[in-house]
Design a protein around this motif. Structure first.
Motif, PDB file in Angstrom:
ATOM      1  N   GLY A   1       1.106  -0.112  -8.419  1.00  9.47           N
ATOM      2  CA  GLY A   1       1.215  -1.443  -8.012  1.00  9.47           C
ATOM      3  C   GLY A   1       1.830  -1.737  -6.609  1.00  9.47           C
ATOM      4  N   GLN A   2       1.946  -2.734  -6.101  1.00  9.15           N
ATOM      5  CA  GLN A   2       2.344  -2.940  -4.769  1.00  9.15           C
ATOM      6  C   GLN A   2       3.201  -4.187  -4.689  1.00  9.15           C
ATOM      7  N   CYS A   3       4.003  -3.990  -3.577  1.00 10.22           N
ATOM      8  CA  CYS A   3       4.870  -5.231  -3.277  1.00 10.22           C
ATOM      9  C   CYS A   3       3.772  -6.461  -2.897  1.00 10.22           C
ATOM     10  N   SER A   4       4.033  -7.520  -3.695  1.00  9.77           N
ATOM     11  CA  SER A   4       3.075  -8.957  -3.591  1.00  9.77           C
ATOM     12  C   SER A   4       3.849  -9.849  -2.840  1.00  9.77           C
ATOM     13  N   GLU A   5       4.798  -9.646  -2.054  1.00  3.73           N
ATOM     14  CA  GLU A   5       5.190 -10.619  -1.139  1.00  3.73           C
ATOM     15  C   GLU A   5       5.142 -10.231   0.443  1.00  3.73           C
ATOM     16  N   ILE A   6       4.712 -11.050   1.197  1.00  5.74           N
ATOM     17  CA  ILE A   6       4.659 -10.701   2.626  1.00  5.74           C
ATOM     18  C   ILE A   6       5.851 -10.434   3.235  1.00  5.74           C
ATOM     19  N   CYS A   7       6.443  -9.012   3.221  1.00  3.26           N
ATOM     20  CA  CYS A   7       7.826  -8.784   3.787  1.00  3.26           C
ATOM     21  C   CYS A   7       7.946  -8.165   5.020  1.00  3.26           C
TER      22      CYS A   7
END
Length: 226
Positions: free
Chosen positions: A193-199
């Motif tokens: 999976g991945q971070c799905s928020e533009i951080c």
């Protein structure tokens, strides 16, 4: 695991994702039938230039065109509500894991095993062999198969989002706040999976690698780590 040219969902690894996939298939079938029927009717009326009073002015057709969408919405709403209930259905978890989002990596803490925590960084492309680019990590997140998992998410700096497509779960990791998601796993394997928020500028460089293993292997790993 995602592959090139994939246009559908990843193979489900949890009952929740199976329900989401089934609901998607049902909805897409209904949408396709509606679109095809409307297109055929428009083409038929355009080519033949019919002025049938039944199709244009009759009260019966007005009732049909009003009642049909109501039944269609009910057909869509019932499985949708069932799926939402299953996603939010609380249970007694076997294991609780806390995922902390940092710029730009994840930290994991096993609440049931004090002292068991580690960081998970993305593996640089230059160090990869046959592993997927931008998805491989130096430390995977081991979890036992056929177990009820509670995942707590929070952020250490900015808002992140812990997302695992094959499990059908995603939760924002907000600084100063704990969010909770629950899921169960039904087969062993490695899932990404991945971070799905533009951080931030390195948003795409904080992947998630989860390794679902038998309970015996998981307990052996816990003993070796503690």
């Amino acid at each position: 695991m995602p592959t090139w040219h994939m246009i559908s969902f990843q193979d489900s690894a949890s009952p929740s994702m199976e329900q989401l996939t089934m609901f998607h298939d049902i909805t897409m079938t209904i949408i396709t039938l509606i679109t095809s029927m409307v297109a055929i009717n428009m083409a038929f009326l355009s080519f033949y230039k019919l002025t049938d009073r039944f199709l244009l002015q009759e009260q019966t057709i007005e009732i049909i065109w009003t009642a049909c969408p109501v039944f269609i919405l009910l057909i869509i709403a019932l499985p949708s509500l069932q799926t939402l209930y299953l996603l939010d259905d609380p249970f007694t978890p076997n294991i609780t894991v806390k995922a902390v989002g940092h710029q730009w990596y994840w930290s994991y803490q096993y609440s049931d095993f004090p002292g068991l925590d580690f960081d998970s960084y993305m593996t640089p492309t230059s160090s990869l062999t046959n592993s997927p680019r931008l998805l491989e990590t130096d430390n995977a997140l081991p979890l036992p198969v056929h177990s009820q998992i509670r995942m707590l998410t929070t952020g250490a700096d900015v808002i992140h989002s812990w997302a695992m497509p094959s499990l059908g779960v995603k939760a924002d990791a907000v600084p100063g706040r704990l969010n909770q998601i629950m899921f169960s796993t039904k087969r062993t394997g490695i899932f990404y999976g991945q971070c799905s928020e533009i951080c931030g500028s390195n948003h795409s460089f904080m992947p998630i690698k989860m390794e679902i293993i038998p309970m015996k292997n998981f307990l052996t790993w816990v003993v070796s780590m503690v």
